[in-house]
Motif scaffolding. Structure first.
Motif, PDB file in Angstrom:
ATOM      1  N   ALA A 109      29.583 -14.360 -17.711  1.00  0.00           N
ATOM      2  CA  ALA A 109      28.143 -14.165 -17.861  1.00  0.00           C
ATOM      3  C   ALA A 109      27.862 -12.738 -18.307  1.00  0.00           C
ATOM      4  CB  ALA A 109      27.412 -14.455 -16.547  1.00  0.00           C
ATOM      5  N   ARG A 110      26.639 -12.544 -18.791  1.00  0.00           N
ATOM      6  CA  ARG A 110      26.103 -11.209 -19.049  1.00  0.00           C
ATOM      7  C   ARG A 110      24.901 -10.993 -18.147  1.00  0.00           C
ATOM      8  NH1 ARG A 110      26.012  -9.661 -25.535  1.00  0.00           N
ATOM      9  NH2 ARG A 110      28.264  -9.761 -25.875  1.00  0.00           N
ATOM     10  N   PRO A 145      26.089  -4.921 -24.335  1.00  0.00           N
ATOM     11  CA  PRO A 145      27.424  -5.354 -24.780  1.00  0.00           C
ATOM     12  C   PRO A 145      28.436  -5.332 -23.637  1.00  0.00           C
ATOM     13  CG  PRO A 145      27.066  -3.078 -25.424  1.00  0.00           C
ATOM     14  CD  PRO A 145      25.793  -3.535 -24.757  1.00  0.00           C
ATOM     15  N   GLU A 146      28.213  -6.233 -22.653  1.00  0.00           N
ATOM     16  CA  GLU A 146      29.090  -6.320 -21.488  1.00  0.00           C
ATOM     17  C   GLU A 146      29.399  -7.784 -21.207  1.00  0.00           C
ATOM     18  OE1 GLU A 146      27.407  -2.494 -18.905  1.00  0.00           O
ATOM     19  OE2 GLU A 146      26.682  -4.530 -18.483  1.00  0.00           O
ATOM     20  N   LEU A 147      30.552  -8.024 -20.617  1.00  0.00           N
ATOM     21  CA  LEU A 147      30.927  -9.365 -20.194  1.00  0.00           C
ATOM     22  C   LEU A 147      31.486  -9.287 -18.782  1.00  0.00           C
ATOM     23  CD1 LEU A 147      31.349 -12.397 -20.975  1.00  0.00           C
ATOM     24  CD2 LEU A 147      33.717 -11.758 -21.534  1.00  0.00           C
ATOM     25  N   PHE A 148      30.927 -10.105 -17.890  1.00  0.00           N
ATOM     26  CA  PHE A 148      31.424 -10.227 -16.528  1.00  0.00           C
ATOM     27  C   PHE A 148      32.157 -11.566 -16.429  1.00  0.00           C
ATOM     28  CE2 PHE A 148      27.876  -7.384 -16.340  1.00  0.00           C
ATOM     29  CZ  PHE A 148      28.110  -6.511 -15.294  1.00  0.00           C
ATOM     30  N   ILE A 149      33.305 -11.559 -15.808  1.00  0.00           N
ATOM     31  CA  ILE A 149      34.075 -12.785 -15.668  1.00  0.00           C
ATOM     32  C   ILE A 149      34.809 -12.767 -14.338  1.00  0.00           C
ATOM     33  CG2 ILE A 149      36.045 -11.821 -16.933  1.00  0.00           C
ATOM     34  CD1 ILE A 149      36.597 -14.647 -17.979  1.00  0.00           C
ATOM     35  N   GLY A 150      34.844 -13.933 -13.683  1.00  0.00           N
ATOM     36  CA  GLY A 150      35.536 -14.002 -12.400  1.00  0.00           C
ATOM     37  C   GLY A 150      35.754 -15.431 -11.972  1.00  0.00           C
ATOM     38  N   PRO A 151      36.687 -15.653 -11.047  1.00  0.00           N
ATOM     39  CA  PRO A 151      36.933 -16.996 -10.522  1.00  0.00           C
ATOM     40  C   PRO A 151      35.713 -17.527  -9.779  1.00  0.00           C
ATOM     41  CG  PRO A 151      38.751 -15.514 -10.001  1.00  0.00           C
ATOM     42  CD  PRO A 151      37.624 -14.665 -10.491  1.00  0.00           C
ATOM     43  N   ASP A 152      35.425 -18.815  -9.967  1.00  0.00           N
ATOM     44  CA  ASP A 152      34.331 -19.456  -9.248  1.00  0.00           C
ATOM     45  C   ASP A 152      34.839 -20.582  -8.367  1.00  0.00           C
ATOM     46  OD1 ASP A 152      31.443 -19.823  -8.781  1.00  0.00           O
ATOM     47  OD2 ASP A 152      31.799 -21.781  -9.702  1.00  0.00           O
ATOM     48  N   LEU A 205      25.463 -13.246  -9.675  1.00  0.00           N
ATOM     49  CA  LEU A 205      24.361 -13.996 -10.268  1.00  0.00           C
ATOM     50  C   LEU A 205      23.141 -13.995  -9.353  1.00  0.00           C
ATOM     51  CD1 LEU A 205      26.244 -17.088 -11.753  1.00  0.00           C
ATOM     52  CD2 LEU A 205      25.286 -15.168 -13.025  1.00  0.00           C
ATOM     53  N   ILE A 206      23.365 -14.124  -8.053  1.00  0.00           N
ATOM     54  CA  ILE A 206      22.255 -14.087  -7.096  1.00  0.00           C
ATOM     55  C   ILE A 206      21.618 -12.708  -7.085  1.00  0.00           C
ATOM     56  CG2 ILE A 206      21.673 -14.227  -4.646  1.00  0.00           C
ATOM     57  CD1 ILE A 206      23.871 -16.381  -4.408  1.00  0.00           C
ATOM     58  N   ASP A 207      22.433 -11.650  -7.091  1.00  0.00           N
ATOM     59  CA  ASP A 207      21.904 -10.278  -7.106  1.00  0.00           C
ATOM     60  C   ASP A 207      21.064 -10.039  -8.361  1.00  0.00           C
ATOM     61  OD1 ASP A 207      23.193  -9.805  -4.738  1.00  0.00           O
ATOM     62  OD2 ASP A 207      24.811  -8.617  -5.610  1.00  0.00           O
ATOM     63  N   TRP A 208      21.575 -10.490  -9.504  1.00  0.00           N
ATOM     64  CA  TRP A 208      20.855 -10.271 -10.766  1.00  0.00           C
ATOM     65  C   TRP A 208      19.504 -10.988 -10.764  1.00  0.00           C
ATOM     66  CZ3 TRP A 208      25.544 -11.623 -14.413  1.00  0.00           C
ATOM     67  CH2 TRP A 208      26.524 -10.634 -14.259  1.00  0.00           C
ATOM     68  N   LYS A 209      19.486 -12.206 -10.230  1.00  0.00           N
ATOM     69  CA  LYS A 209      18.229 -12.959 -10.183  1.00  0.00           C
ATOM     70  C   LYS A 209      17.235 -12.272  -9.273  1.00  0.00           C
ATOM     71  CE  LYS A 209      15.741 -16.499 -11.363  1.00  0.00           C
ATOM     72  NZ  LYS A 209      15.333 -16.701 -12.782  1.00  0.00           N
ATOM     73  N   HIS A 210      17.718 -11.740  -8.142  1.00  0.00           N
ATOM     74  CA  HIS A 210      16.837 -11.023  -7.225  1.00  0.00           C
ATOM     75  C   HIS A 210      16.259  -9.782  -7.906  1.00  0.00           C
ATOM     76  CE1 HIS A 210      15.259  -9.515  -3.427  1.00  0.00           C
ATOM     77  NE2 HIS A 210      15.837  -8.358  -3.678  1.00  0.00           N
ATOM     78  N   GLY A 220      30.657 -20.510 -19.496  1.00  0.00           N
ATOM     79  CA  GLY A 220      29.696 -19.430 -19.642  1.00  0.00           C
ATOM     80  C   GLY A 220      28.713 -19.753 -20.747  1.00  0.00           C
ATOM     81  N   ASP A 221      27.633 -18.980 -20.817  1.00  0.00           N
ATOM     82  CA  ASP A 221      26.632 -19.194 -21.860  1.00  0.00           C
ATOM     83  C   ASP A 221      27.244 -19.040 -23.244  1.00  0.00           C
ATOM     84  OD1 ASP A 221      24.745 -19.612 -19.934  1.00  0.00           O
ATOM     85  OD2 ASP A 221      23.824 -17.622 -20.098  1.00  0.00           O
TER      86      ASP A 221
END
Length: 325
Positions: A227-228, A234-241, A289-294, A50-51
């Motif tokens: 990712a955020r 002040p949030e953190l998203f985390i999941g299997p990739d 990540l795709i949704d956020w970019k859109h 992650g960043d």
């Protein structure tokens, strides 16, 4: 090095192995994957990427708290079970800061171990290609003395501990750097979590964002992506990739909550953070990540002439000034 980590005696050279053809009936398949957190953390090699500065360390701290106390963490698939030790190798944060986070998360500090050059936790070990020599040898020699090996080994940040003679952007070097960790995980039946940073690229492809090369993904049994959505939130998203033996679970969103843990001074606010309020997101990280970019592109997109005309007409019908053309 501390006396707790004695210099190992020389080990005999392993016999050279050669590939050969075998019938299946002559072979011994490996056992099924065992999990600390089903779908999230196998007793094998996992990479958490992650960043920088988003709170990845808070994720392994929370996991460690549940492992050392034996309490369930259902969002990460961790059931109630016998408490286990956790061994941490830290290079980015001080021992005091990490300890404050662990205590705030509720970890059993008697079950926390740290591998470092100095008693204050500084001086990260350096790991090369051979799991039997150097700091790898010292680590495995110590593990051999334990009646029960730890449930989890964490390296944060992993790249700080890689021997300077290896460039993990080179696929071959990346495999050589990761292979000892995979062997240690399998030999001692423990989970190994290597924490690393993303590349600074404007892309939603998690494979491209992952630091190093494709070799990192190939050697890891599991990849967790953190990712955020908004850097200021002040949030953190985390999941299997990546999951070799299970489907990808949906990401979990956590609130990152600062807490006062010691008196504030002019030089120290006395706060640290921990993860709270886990929320299941129903989508894996790569889709988020795709949704956020859109959403970002839509927010920054200028309206078309037709959209602007429609807005002007709506404003006129409502008796408002027309938006500038």
């Amino acid at each position: 090095m501390s006396e707790d980590y004695p210099t190992p005696p020389p080990k005999p050279e392993p016999e050279a192995k050669h590939a050969r053809v075998r019938r299946f009936t002559q072979m011994t398949p490996p056992p099924p994957t065992r999990w600390i957190g089903t779908g999230w953390l196998p007793r094998a090699l996992t990479i958490l990427v992650g960043d920088e500065g988003i709170g990845k360390s808070l994720a392994w701290v929370k996991i460690a708290a549940h492992i050392t106390t034996g309490t369930p963490f259902k969002e990460f698939g961790i059931p109630e079970r016998k408490p286990e030790d956790v061994l941490a190798i830290i290079s980015e944060d001080s021992l005091g800061e990490v300890a404050a986070r662990l205590q705030l998360a509720g970890a059993d500090m008697n079950r926390m171990m740290f591998f470092s050059e100095e008693e204050d936790g500084s001086g990260a070990p350096v790991f090369g290609r051979d799991p039997s020599v150097g700091d790898f040898g010292r680590l495995t020699s110590y593990l051999d003395t334990l009646p029960e090996t730890p449930g989890l080994v964490v390296v944060d940040a992993w790249l700080d501990t890689v021997d300077g003679g290896m460039n993990v952007r080179d696929t071959q070097h990346a495999r050589q750097a990761l292979n000892p960790w995979r062997e240690i995980s399998e030999h001692y039946d423990l989970a190994t979590l290597l924490v690393t940073h993303t590349n600074r690229m404007d892309t939603t492809n998690t494979r491209d964002l992952m630091g190093g090369t494709v070799g990192l993904r190939q050697k890891a049994r599991m990849v967790l992506f953190a990712a955020r959505q908004h850097p200021e939130e002040p949030e953190l998203f985390i999941g299997p990739d990546k999951a070799n033996t299970t489907g990808l679970a949906g990401a979990i969103k956590f609130d990152v909550a600062p807490m006062q843990v010691r008196p504030a001074t002019d030089d120290d606010p006395g706060t640290t953070a921990h993860l709270t309020t886990p929320t299941y997101m129903m989508k894996p990280m790569r889709e988020l990540l795709i949704d956020w970019k859109h959403e970002e592109l839509e927010a920054n997109r200028k309206p078309t002439k037709a959209e602007q005309a429609e807005e002007d007409l709506r404003a006129y019908m409502e008796g408002k000034e027309s938006a500038p053309s």
